[in-house]
Design an enzyme around this catalytic site. Structure first.
Site: not given
Ligand code: PA5
Length: 431
Positions: A282, A303, A418
């Site tokens: 990310e 394996h 999203k």
């Molecule tokens: O690293 C990030 O920003 C994302 O993976 C969020 O943690 C994830 O989308 C969850 O978001 P939130 O904490 O707003 O529910």
């Protein structure tokens, strides 16, 4: 605390490339991080979060964890992505996959799978359980749905008044639906700081509360993080393992090795690999750039995927997380009949055999095969070393992403999925 060793036929070229990166970028990028002047600089709160964290807040987290353990049989940790992976990684790495603890911790809200969610509900329905709902935005679909389902379960069983003590919300200081609900219902709350993004938040109450609820010493964990703040902020990359490793990753990427395979020899570290995959993917995977993180657990995957790693497409390098001393060990006993032919191992420990498999595999992959390997070693895995290790990778990631010239702290692609899903689901106000 984290030691780095490197192996592989291309080591001389990699070392040369790292030296060049040191000349060209070391000061500039290290200063960019320290002076918080790079891309996404309003999300660098994790750099010194641990050393600035008020001792009283740590104690409030510990007191809340104690209250949960004393009054409930289980804790449902509701969250996804950065609001989930770090806590689970820490708890499994330290307590193992079958912990000897009557208090159970389950993770939910990290999927939209009805099969998984149904089974968690079935597991919890006859237990007295609390909920730690974790969401920075307070509006993420997966945890919101799971939270609603679990709240409903508790409310039907015990009535609405029960929820106030049974729910703990970890969310934004001021914004979001969860914050509003927590204020209105009087849930105990912990804050995810504005300047710490999800995948860098394991060192905040996002990770700290579930980790403490698993009976792990969060003061020791934070000590490891604070030690990391000093160790991995040194500008000279020859004295900073995190930055040296970051330069190595980038050098390999430029030499046409775009896949980093995280390797461990412990099934209970699999979630550390999941946390790493999120952190690097990310943070770096954008603007058509970035290394693809993948993971294997050896010897299990020797394996299956091992063959491909050693002799398949030459696109990957390995990063091995090597914990020198396991928490538990087992001795192989002598058998009078020796029908299985294993007496040559009598008196040896299972960890010795595992470590020997590691040495044999390293030789096979880096000498017979053409794989480059980073070995990141820590002496043992406890709360303190794990805190240090998490911080090590977060520093590495920031430096690596700046070498790639991307913003390590946003995730524009995730936002697009999203949005599309909301349009298809008909969420009001989303077009
Ligand atoms: O690293 C990030 O920003 C994302 O993976 C969020 O943690 C994830 O989308 C969850 O978001 P939130 O904490 O707003 O529910």
């Amino acid at each position: 605390m984290v030691k780095l060793e490197q192996y592989g036929k291309i080591l001389p070229e990699v070392s040369e490339a790292v030296k060049q990166l040191q000349k060209d970028y070391q000061e500039e990028i290290a200063t960019r991080i320290d002076s918080r002047s790079g891309r996404g600089n309003d999300f660098l709160g994790w750099l010194d979060y641990a050393s600035k964290l008020d001792e009283k807040e740590v104690e409030r987290i510990q007191a809340c964890a104690k209250r949960i353990r004393e009054n409930y049989e289980a804790l449902a940790v509701v969250g996804i992505g950065g609001s989930y992976l770090g806590a689970r990684a820490a708890i499994e790495a330290i307590n193992g996959l079958y912990p000897n603890d009557n208090f159970k911790i389950v993770f939910v809200g990290n999927t939209l799978s009805s099969n998984y969610t149904h089974q968690v509900i079935e597991f919890l329905k006859d237990k007295k359980f609390a909920i730690n709902v974790i969401s920075k935005s307070g509006t993420t679909t997966e945890p919101s749905i799971a939270f609603r389902l679990l709240k409903d379960l508790l409310e039907k069983k015990y009535g609405h008044a029960y929820l106030k003590d049974a729910i703990i919300a970890t969310t934004d200081r001021a914004r979001g639906a969860l914050k509003k609900e927590a204020d209105a219902e009087g849930y105990e709350q912990f804050v995810i700081p504005d300047d710490v993004g999800g995948r860098y938040s394991v060192i905040t109450p996002v990770g700290l509360l579930p980790i403490a609820a698993a009976n792990i010493d969060i003061k020791a964990f934070l000590k490891g993080v604070k030690e990391g703040e000093k160790e991995y902020s040194v500008h000279d990359i020859s004295k900073n393992t995190a930055y040296y490793y970051a330069c190595t990753r980038y050098a390999l990427y430029k030499m046409n090795y775009p896949v980093e395979m995280f390797v461990s020899y412990e099934p209970q570290y699999q979630m550390i690999s999941e946390w790493l995959k999120q952190l690097f993917a990310e943070s770096e995977g954008k603007e058509g750039k970035g290394l693809l993180p993948d993971s294997v657990t050896f010897t299990t995957d020797l394996h299956s995927v091992g063959q491909m790693i050693q002799q398949g497409s030459p696109t990957l390098f390995e990063t091995i997380i090597n914990v020198e001393t396991p928490n538990y060990d087992i001795t192989i006993e002598k058998d009078k009949d020796d029908l299985d032919g294993l007496n040559y191992l009598a008196g040896k420990s299972l960890s010795y055999v595992n470590h020997t498999a590691f040495k044999g595999t390293l030789k096979a992959h880096t000498e017979d095969g053409k794989v480059f390997a980073n070995i990141l070693s820590v002496e043992k895995l406890d709360a303190e070393t794990l805190g240090n290790l998490f911080y090590f990778f977060m520093r590495t990631c920031a430096f690596s992403a700046y070498l790639l010239d991307v913003n390590p702290f946003d995730q524009p692609g995730v936002e697009i999925y999203k949005h599309n899903m909301f349009v298809l689901l008909g969420k009001p106000g989303v077009k």
